[in-house]
Write a protein that holds these residues in place. Structure first.
Motif, PDB file in Angstrom:
ATOM      1  N   PHE A  30     -56.708  17.105   9.880  1.00 52.96           N
ATOM      2  CA  PHE A  30     -56.270  18.133   9.144  1.00 52.96           C
ATOM      3  C   PHE A  30     -56.362  18.303   7.675  1.00 52.96           C
ATOM      4  O   PHE A  30     -56.587  19.501   7.188  1.00 52.96           O
ATOM      5  N   GLY A  31     -56.054  17.191   6.939  1.00 52.69           N
ATOM      6  CA  GLY A  31     -56.509  17.441   5.468  1.00 52.69           C
ATOM      7  C   GLY A  31     -57.921  17.526   5.299  1.00 52.69           C
ATOM      8  O   GLY A  31     -57.975  18.505   4.285  1.00 52.69           O
ATOM      9  N   THR A  32     -58.685  17.067   5.887  1.00 55.43           N
ATOM     10  CA  THR A  32     -60.205  17.233   5.743  1.00 55.43           C
ATOM     11  C   THR A  32     -60.437  18.798   6.046  1.00 55.43           C
ATOM     12  O   THR A  32     -61.267  19.331   5.067  1.00 55.43           O
ATOM     13  N   LEU A  33     -60.129  19.188   7.085  1.00 53.28           N
ATOM     14  CA  LEU A  33     -60.289  20.594   7.406  1.00 53.28           C
ATOM     15  C   LEU A  33     -59.916  21.642   6.160  1.00 53.28           C
ATOM     16  O   LEU A  33     -60.624  22.306   5.782  1.00 53.28           O
ATOM     17  N   SER A  34     -58.606  21.024   5.819  1.00 47.49           N
ATOM     18  CA  SER A  34     -58.212  22.115   4.593  1.00 47.49           C
ATOM     19  C   SER A  34     -58.985  21.852   3.348  1.00 47.49           C
ATOM     20  O   SER A  34     -59.215  22.893   2.899  1.00 47.49           O
ATOM     21  N   ALA A  35     -59.293  20.699   3.098  1.00 43.30           N
ATOM     22  CA  ALA A  35     -60.111  20.421   1.979  1.00 43.30           C
ATOM     23  C   ALA A  35     -61.295  21.150   1.939  1.00 43.30           C
ATOM     24  O   ALA A  35     -61.800  21.704   1.216  1.00 43.30           O
ATOM     25  N   TYR A  36     -62.256  21.096   3.021  1.00 40.66           N
ATOM     26  CA  TYR A  36     -63.409  21.777   3.252  1.00 40.66           C
ATOM     27  C   TYR A  36     -63.351  23.025   2.853  1.00 40.66           C
ATOM     28  O   TYR A  36     -64.144  23.712   2.181  1.00 40.66           O
ATOM     29  N   MET A  37     -62.449  23.851   3.597  1.00 41.81           N
ATOM     30  CA  MET A  37     -62.463  25.156   3.457  1.00 41.81           C
ATOM     31  C   MET A  37     -61.935  25.542   2.352  1.00 41.81           C
ATOM     32  O   MET A  37     -62.315  26.727   1.574  1.00 41.81           O
ATOM     33  N   ILE A  38     -60.960  25.181   1.502  1.00 39.37           N
ATOM     34  CA  ILE A  38     -60.591  25.482   0.020  1.00 39.37           C
ATOM     35  C   ILE A  38     -61.666  25.171  -0.923  1.00 39.37           C
ATOM     36  O   ILE A  38     -62.192  25.949  -1.704  1.00 39.37           O
ATOM     37  N   ASN A  39     -62.558  24.020  -0.688  1.00 33.66           N
ATOM     38  CA  ASN A  39     -63.665  23.489  -1.543  1.00 33.66           C
ATOM     39  C   ASN A  39     -64.742  24.433  -1.376  1.00 33.66           C
ATOM     40  O   ASN A  39     -65.403  24.769  -2.483  1.00 33.66           O
ATOM     41  N   ARG A  40     -64.948  24.631  -0.341  1.00 26.33           N
ATOM     42  CA  ARG A  40     -66.358  25.629  -0.195  1.00 26.33           C
ATOM     43  C   ARG A  40     -66.245  26.816  -0.674  1.00 26.33           C
ATOM     44  O   ARG A  40     -67.096  27.380  -1.533  1.00 26.33           O
ATOM     45  N   ARG A  41     -65.136  27.366  -0.479  1.00 26.91           N
ATOM     46  CA  ARG A  41     -64.712  28.866  -0.981  1.00 26.91           C
ATOM     47  C   ARG A  41     -64.473  29.139  -2.591  1.00 26.91           C
ATOM     48  O   ARG A  41     -64.663  29.676  -3.214  1.00 26.91           O
ATOM     49  N   TRP A  42     -63.494  28.048  -2.886  1.00 32.19           N
ATOM     50  CA  TRP A  42     -62.790  28.183  -4.052  1.00 32.19           C
ATOM     51  C   TRP A  42     -63.543  27.303  -5.342  1.00 32.19           C
ATOM     52  O   TRP A  42     -63.783  27.597  -6.294  1.00 32.19           O
ATOM     53  N   THR A  43     -63.444  25.938  -4.791  1.00 36.86           N
ATOM     54  CA  THR A  43     -64.041  24.960  -5.932  1.00 36.86           C
ATOM     55  C   THR A  43     -65.373  25.301  -6.356  1.00 36.86           C
ATOM     56  O   THR A  43     -65.906  25.345  -7.306  1.00 36.86           O
ATOM     57  N   PHE A  44     -66.378  25.143  -5.165  1.00 36.88           N
ATOM     58  CA  PHE A  44     -67.877  25.318  -5.413  1.00 36.88           C
ATOM     59  C   PHE A  44     -68.443  26.756  -5.229  1.00 36.88           C
ATOM     60  O   PHE A  44     -69.656  27.123  -5.449  1.00 36.88           O
ATOM     61  N   ARG A  45     -67.503  27.584  -4.625  1.00 35.41           N
ATOM     62  CA  ARG A  45     -67.935  29.193  -4.441  1.00 35.41           C
ATOM     63  C   ARG A  45     -69.220  29.001  -3.606  1.00 35.41           C
ATOM     64  O   ARG A  45     -70.134  29.821  -4.078  1.00 35.41           O
ATOM     65  N   ALA A  46     -69.382  28.550  -2.593  1.00 34.38           N
ATOM     66  CA  ALA A  46     -70.427  28.373  -1.767  1.00 34.38           C
ATOM     67  C   ALA A  46     -70.380  29.201  -0.440  1.00 34.38           C
ATOM     68  O   ALA A  46     -69.400  29.416   0.000  1.00 34.38           O
ATOM     69  N   GLU A  47     -71.652  29.802  -0.103  1.00 31.77           N
ATOM     70  CA  GLU A  47     -71.659  30.628   1.051  1.00 31.77           C
ATOM     71  C   GLU A  47     -71.652  29.668   2.227  1.00 31.77           C
ATOM     72  O   GLU A  47     -72.145  28.382   2.146  1.00 31.77           O
TER      73      GLU A  47
END
Length: 140
Positions: A53-70
Motif C-alpha cells: 500500500f505504501g508503494t502504490l501511494s508512492a508510485y502514484m504521487i511520484n509519477r504525477r507530482w515529483t517527476f511529472r511523467a506521463e
C-alpha cells in the motif's frame, strides 16, 4: 544545461520525493501496524501488506507530482522491478531490525518504529537515485 536550473530541479524533486515518501510511509506504517497488532499477522506478512500500500501511494504521487511523467507501461514495469528489489531490502531490514532491537530489550512498539525508519530510509534513498537517474530521467 544551466547550473542553477539543474540544482533547482534536483532540490525540487528531492523535496517532493521526501514529502511523498512521508505520506507513503504513514500509509505503509499504518497498514503494517494494523496487520501486526490488530490482526496478529507475522512480521513478514504485516510488512508486506504495508509495503504494497505504501508503494502504490508512492508510485502514484511520484509519477504525477515529483517527476511529472506521463503514464508509461515501461516506467511502471521498471518501477515494479525496482520496488521488488527494495522490497527485499525493506522487509528484510524491518524483520531483522525488529528482532535485533527487541532482543536488546526495547519495547515492541519502539523496535517497530526504529526498524521501520531504518529499513524505509535505506529503500527510499535507493528508490530516489534510481528513479531520478534511470526511470524518470527524461520526464523533467
Amino acid at each position: 544545461m544551466i547550473k542553477g536550473t539543474d540544482e533547482s530541479s534536483l532540490r525540487t524533486q528531492a523535496t517532493r520525493f521526501i514529502i511523498s515518501g512521508v505520506v507513503s510511509a504513514v500509509v505503509d506504517l499504518s497498514f503494517t501496524a494494523v496487520m501486526q497488532y490488530l490482526f496478529g499477522q507475522s512480521l513478514a506478512v504485516s510488512r508486506t501488506v504495508g509495503f504494497i500500500f505504501g508503494t502504490l501511494s508512492a508510485y502514484m504521487i511520484n509519477r504525477r507530482w515529483t517527476f511529472r511523467a506521463e503514464p508509461s507501461v515501461r516506467r511502471f514495469l521498471a518501477v515494479c522491478l525496482l520496488y521488488s528489489v527494495t522490497y527485499l531490502i525493506n522487509v528484510g531490514g524491518y524483520k531483522y531490525g525488529f528482532i535485533l532491537l527487541s532482543g536488546w530489550g526495547l519495547p515492541d512498539w519502539l523496535s517497530t518504529v526504529i526498524a521501520f525508519v531504518v529499513s524505509q530510509g535505506t529503500a527510499t534513498v535507493a528508490n530516489f537515485v534510481i528513479q531520478r537517474t534511470i526511470i524518470f530521467r527524461g520526464a523533467r
